[in-house]
Design a protein around this motif. Structure first.
Motif, PDB file in Angstrom:
ATOM      1  N   MET A 188       0.920  -1.399   0.047  1.00 40.88           N
ATOM      2  CA  MET A 188      -0.037  -0.072   0.130  1.00 40.88           C
ATOM      3  C   MET A 188       0.857   1.298   0.269  1.00 40.88           C
ATOM      4  O   MET A 188       1.874   1.415   0.842  1.00 40.88           O
ATOM      5  CB  MET A 188      -0.882   0.029   1.067  1.00 40.88           C
ATOM      6  CG  MET A 188      -1.962   1.119   1.162  1.00 40.88           C
ATOM      7  SD  MET A 188      -3.101   0.924   2.453  1.00 40.88           S
ATOM      8  CE  MET A 188      -1.990   1.464   4.035  1.00 40.88           C
TER       9      MET A 188
ATOM     10  N   LYS B 245       1.744   4.674   1.018  1.00 42.61           N
ATOM     11  CA  LYS B 245       1.323   5.354   2.207  1.00 42.61           C
ATOM     12  C   LYS B 245       1.808   6.865   1.976  1.00 42.61           C
ATOM     13  O   LYS B 245       0.847   7.716   2.565  1.00 42.61           O
ATOM     14  CB  LYS B 245       2.211   4.915   3.582  1.00 42.61           C
ATOM     15  CG  LYS B 245       1.441   4.096   4.152  1.00 42.61           C
ATOM     16  CD  LYS B 245       0.229   4.597   5.227  1.00 42.61           C
ATOM     17  CE  LYS B 245      -0.421   3.582   5.685  1.00 42.61           C
ATOM     18  NZ  LYS B 245      -1.778   3.906   6.052  1.00 42.61           N
TER      19      LYS B 245
ATOM     20  N   ARG C 247       0.897  10.028   0.944  1.00 40.39           N
ATOM     21  CA  ARG C 247      -0.074  10.929   0.227  1.00 40.39           C
ATOM     22  C   ARG C 247       0.370  12.346   0.015  1.00 40.39           C
ATOM     23  O   ARG C 247       1.227  12.619   1.017  1.00 40.39           O
ATOM     24  CB  ARG C 247      -1.479  10.918   0.976  1.00 40.39           C
ATOM     25  CG  ARG C 247      -1.971   9.518   1.251  1.00 40.39           C
ATOM     26  CD  ARG C 247      -3.177   9.616   1.264  1.00 40.39           C
ATOM     27  NE  ARG C 247      -3.774   9.674  -0.019  1.00 40.39           N
ATOM     28  CZ  ARG C 247      -5.059   9.611  -0.349  1.00 40.39           C
ATOM     29  NH1 ARG C 247      -6.236   9.599   0.305  1.00 40.39           N
ATOM     30  NH2 ARG C 247      -5.339   9.819  -1.853  1.00 40.39           N
TER      31      ARG C 247
ATOM     32  N   VAL D 222      -1.775   6.098  -8.195  1.00 42.79           N
ATOM     33  CA  VAL D 222      -2.004   4.555  -8.606  1.00 42.79           C
ATOM     34  C   VAL D 222      -2.975   3.901  -7.730  1.00 42.79           C
ATOM     35  O   VAL D 222      -3.071   4.213  -6.465  1.00 42.79           O
ATOM     36  CB  VAL D 222      -0.434   4.081  -8.478  1.00 42.79           C
ATOM     37  CG1 VAL D 222       0.246   4.493  -9.638  1.00 42.79           C
ATOM     38  CG2 VAL D 222      -0.154   4.386  -7.130  1.00 42.79           C
ATOM     39  N   GLN D 223      -3.351   2.934  -8.248  1.00 45.28           N
ATOM     40  CA  GLN D 223      -4.242   2.080  -7.477  1.00 45.28           C
ATOM     41  C   GLN D 223      -3.835   1.538  -6.309  1.00 45.28           C
ATOM     42  O   GLN D 223      -2.483   0.909  -6.259  1.00 45.28           O
ATOM     43  CB  GLN D 223      -4.872   1.028  -8.430  1.00 45.28           C
ATOM     44  CG  GLN D 223      -5.811  -0.025  -7.846  1.00 45.28           C
ATOM     45  CD  GLN D 223      -6.543  -0.706  -9.190  1.00 45.28           C
ATOM     46  OE1 GLN D 223      -6.737  -0.062 -10.328  1.00 45.28           O
ATOM     47  NE2 GLN D 223      -6.896  -1.804  -8.913  1.00 45.28           N
ATOM     48  N   ARG D 224      -4.635   1.433  -5.415  1.00 43.66           N
ATOM     49  CA  ARG D 224      -3.875   0.854  -4.012  1.00 43.66           C
ATOM     50  C   ARG D 224      -4.562  -0.213  -3.680  1.00 43.66           C
ATOM     51  O   ARG D 224      -5.796  -0.582  -4.297  1.00 43.66           O
ATOM     52  CB  ARG D 224      -4.367   1.828  -2.534  1.00 43.66           C
ATOM     53  CG  ARG D 224      -3.026   2.586  -2.415  1.00 43.66           C
ATOM     54  CD  ARG D 224      -3.705   3.361  -1.218  1.00 43.66           C
ATOM     55  NE  ARG D 224      -4.757   4.534  -1.799  1.00 43.66           N
ATOM     56  CZ  ARG D 224      -4.093   5.801  -1.949  1.00 43.66           C
ATOM     57  NH1 ARG D 224      -2.923   6.175  -1.350  1.00 43.66           N
ATOM     58  NH2 ARG D 224      -5.071   6.513  -2.423  1.00 43.66           N
ATOM     59  N   SER D 225      -3.941  -1.316  -3.080  1.00 45.53           N
ATOM     60  CA  SER D 225      -4.935  -2.585  -2.645  1.00 45.53           C
ATOM     61  C   SER D 225      -5.700  -2.211  -1.384  1.00 45.53           C
ATOM     62  O   SER D 225      -5.708  -1.348  -0.902  1.00 45.53           O
ATOM     63  CB  SER D 225      -3.769  -3.524  -2.109  1.00 45.53           C
ATOM     64  OG  SER D 225      -3.338  -3.243  -1.021  1.00 45.53           O
ATOM     65  N   ILE D 226      -6.884  -3.182  -1.266  1.00 48.91           N
ATOM     66  CA  ILE D 226      -8.012  -2.813  -0.374  1.00 48.91           C
ATOM     67  C   ILE D 226      -7.151  -3.503   1.078  1.00 48.91           C
ATOM     68  O   ILE D 226      -6.318  -4.418   1.097  1.00 48.91           O
ATOM     69  CB  ILE D 226      -8.976  -3.742  -0.760  1.00 48.91           C
ATOM     70  CG1 ILE D 226     -10.066  -3.202   0.210  1.00 48.91           C
ATOM     71  CG2 ILE D 226      -8.735  -5.289  -0.674  1.00 48.91           C
ATOM     72  CD1 ILE D 226     -11.540  -3.732  -0.368  1.00 48.91           C
ATOM     73  N   THR D 227      -7.590  -2.687   1.998  1.00 46.57           N
ATOM     74  CA  THR D 227      -7.121  -2.907   3.562  1.00 46.57           C
ATOM     75  C   THR D 227      -8.534  -3.237   4.351  1.00 46.57           C
ATOM     76  O   THR D 227      -9.463  -3.097   3.817  1.00 46.57           O
ATOM     77  CB  THR D 227      -6.553  -1.629   4.154  1.00 46.57           C
ATOM     78  OG1 THR D 227      -7.247  -0.890   4.004  1.00 46.57           O
ATOM     79  CG2 THR D 227      -5.277  -1.619   3.484  1.00 46.57           C
TER      80      THR D 227
END
Lengths: 80, 402
Positions: A1, A3, A5, A56-61
């Motif tokens: 992910m 981080k 931002r 970019v696309q993040r993975s789900i948490t």
């Protein structure tokens, strides 16, 4: 992910500010040197917005509780 | 006497065993309809209640293994149909119905329960439009309360990623149907509020029967949504399904996919809007510059500017005239001076004694060298010197003729 931002950057506020600048500029009731600085501010904000759009696309948490009842965030395998 | 017929005397256990055998073998598994009363949810997960009709009642137990598949928790007063076996609870000497399946008797019952809760919560103000919070236009992270394996989570992820690729999605995995599902949903909503990782929540599940969706019609779910600090979008079932959760939520989405669409702007639309803003900004700047140019030009042509130009012209003219005059004057002055000098020069030339001598005059001086201007100052015999244009001559006075 990912981080990192863009800290302190609020997309909604930026977009609202751009709208405000455009309207102000279009009203024509503005001094030229002020118009130039507004134009600069507007284009900078738009570049930031554009960058945010291309983030970019993040993975789900997932948010779950551990055995002690503490909340924790985990990258999850839910996403295929 | 009775003692003699010992073989006829049973122990309580023997009797109970007979009863148990007769009842349990004699009565086949049956469907029974009745009204629920004295409902107890035991911490073990077993449910105890009494099923009754106008005249009679029967004790019922539903063990955890069966109860956990319940979609709708029966409520006191509810008409239900249960399937079960008659068993005997030897220790209490009681027969009971060991319930394997339980259904609420007809949609009417559920509809009534739904309406009762709806009215109660409406009266309490849980559905007031005034308390519904606006959704953030550009959420940073969305919390999703749903099953980790259902269609809803996949739909939400797909739509969310398509609309806003950078969106952070946080799933709180819960059971969305069955006993305890409502509690899990409520806890997940509370957990998001406690953790604060998201600024918007989607609570929901995919389609199913009214019983499947029942967790979203329970009070605990409704109160959790009501108590949420973070705005909640409900997304339960299909378009036609309305649940209590939908009424409490800040916004009802007809389906989970629609919820993702409602929660997130389309990045392509926003990009187009940005492009439009950029063009408008550039146009505005050009327009503004043109406007100023126009103003500048019209100012230049204005009466005031004209007056200024006139004034400048007149002053220039005056200046030119003065300059001319000055030049002329100074030239005349110089000429005048030159003439004066020349005049003086000739006057001086005229006075030069040499010039006089050249014209034939001579200067006569006495012995002391003093110029003699009167004859009377001389005596006969005085030596005098005469100076000519060229050379001198010494002489003596012959005769004085004053």
């Amino acid at each position: 992910m990912k981080k990192a931002r863009t800290t302190g950057f609020k997309f909604e506020q930026a977009l609202a500010r751009v709208e405000q600048i455009v309207e102000r500029m279009e009203s024509g009731e503005i001094e030229l040197d002020q118009a130039l600085s507004l134009y600069r501010e507007g284009t900078e904000l738009m570049a930031k917005c554009q960058a945010a759009l291309q983030e970019v696309q993040r993975s789900i948490t997932t948010l779950t509780r551990d055995s002690q009842g503490r909340l924790k965030l985990d990258a999850s395998e839910t996403e295929e | 006497m009775i003692e003699d017929n010992k073989q006829l005397i049973l122990t309580v256990s023997q009797l109970t065993a007979d009863i148990k055998r007769i009842l349990e073998r004699g009565i086949p598994r049956s469907w029974v309809r009745g009204e629920v009363s004295n409902l107890t949810l035991h911490s073990s997960g077993h449910i105890y209640f009494t099923l009754k009709d106008a005249a009679t009642q029967v004790r019922c137990v539903m063990f955890r293994s069966s109860a956990q598949h319940l979609l709708v928790l029966p409520q006191a007063g509810m008409q239900v149909i249960v399937q079960g076996d008659v068993t005997v609870f030897e220790r209490a000497g009681q027969y009971q119905l060991n319930v394997g399946q339980l259904q609420v008797a007809g949609q009417g019952e559920l509809a009534q329960a739904f309406e009762r809760l709806k009215k109660k919560l409406a009266d309490e103000g849980l559905f007031d439009e005034a308390r519904k919070r606006p959704l953030p236009r550009f959420p940073k992270a969305i919390g999703i309360v749903t099953s980790p394996t259902g269609a809803a989570i996949r739909d939400i992820i797909n739509v969310a990623r398509r609309r806003w690729p950078g969106i952070e999605l946080v799933l709180s995995p819960v059971q969305v149907q069955g006993l305890g599902a409502a509690r899990q949903i409520a806890d997940a909503i509370a957990a998001f509020n406690e953790h604060g990782a998201v600024d918007l929540m989607i609570v929901g599940r995919g389609g199913g029967s009214i019983e499947d969706l029942w967790a979203f019609n329970e009070e605990v779910t409704a109160r959790a949504i009501f108590g949420s600090r973070i705005p909640v979008v409900s997304a339960v079932g299909h378009e036609v399904d309305y649940t209590i959760a939908d009424f409490v939520a800040d916004l009802r989405a007809p389906t989970p996919s629609a919820a993702a669409e409602i929660c997130l702007p389309d990045a392509r639309e926003v990009a187009a809007q940005l492009d439009d803003s950029r063009a408008r900004l550039a146009n505005a700047l050009v327009g503004l510059a043109e406007g100023y140019g126009q103003r500048l030009r019209s100012l230049r042509k204005s009466y005031g500017m004209g007056r200024l130009a006139d004034l400048c012209g007149r002053k220039q003219q005056q200046l030119d005239w003065l300059a001319d005059r000055m030049t002329r004057q100074s030239r005349a002055y110089l000429a005048d001076r030159r003439h004066a000098v020349e005049r003086l020069g000739s006057a001086l030339t005229a006075l030069d004694p040499d010039n006089v001598l050249r014209r034939g005059y001579s200067i006569c001086r006495d012995a002391a060298g003093k110029t003699i201007t009167r004859a009377k100052s001389l005596k006969t015999g005085d030596p005098v010197t005469a100076q000519f244009a060229q050379g001198r001559a010494a002489m003596n006075v012959n005769k004085v003729m004053p």
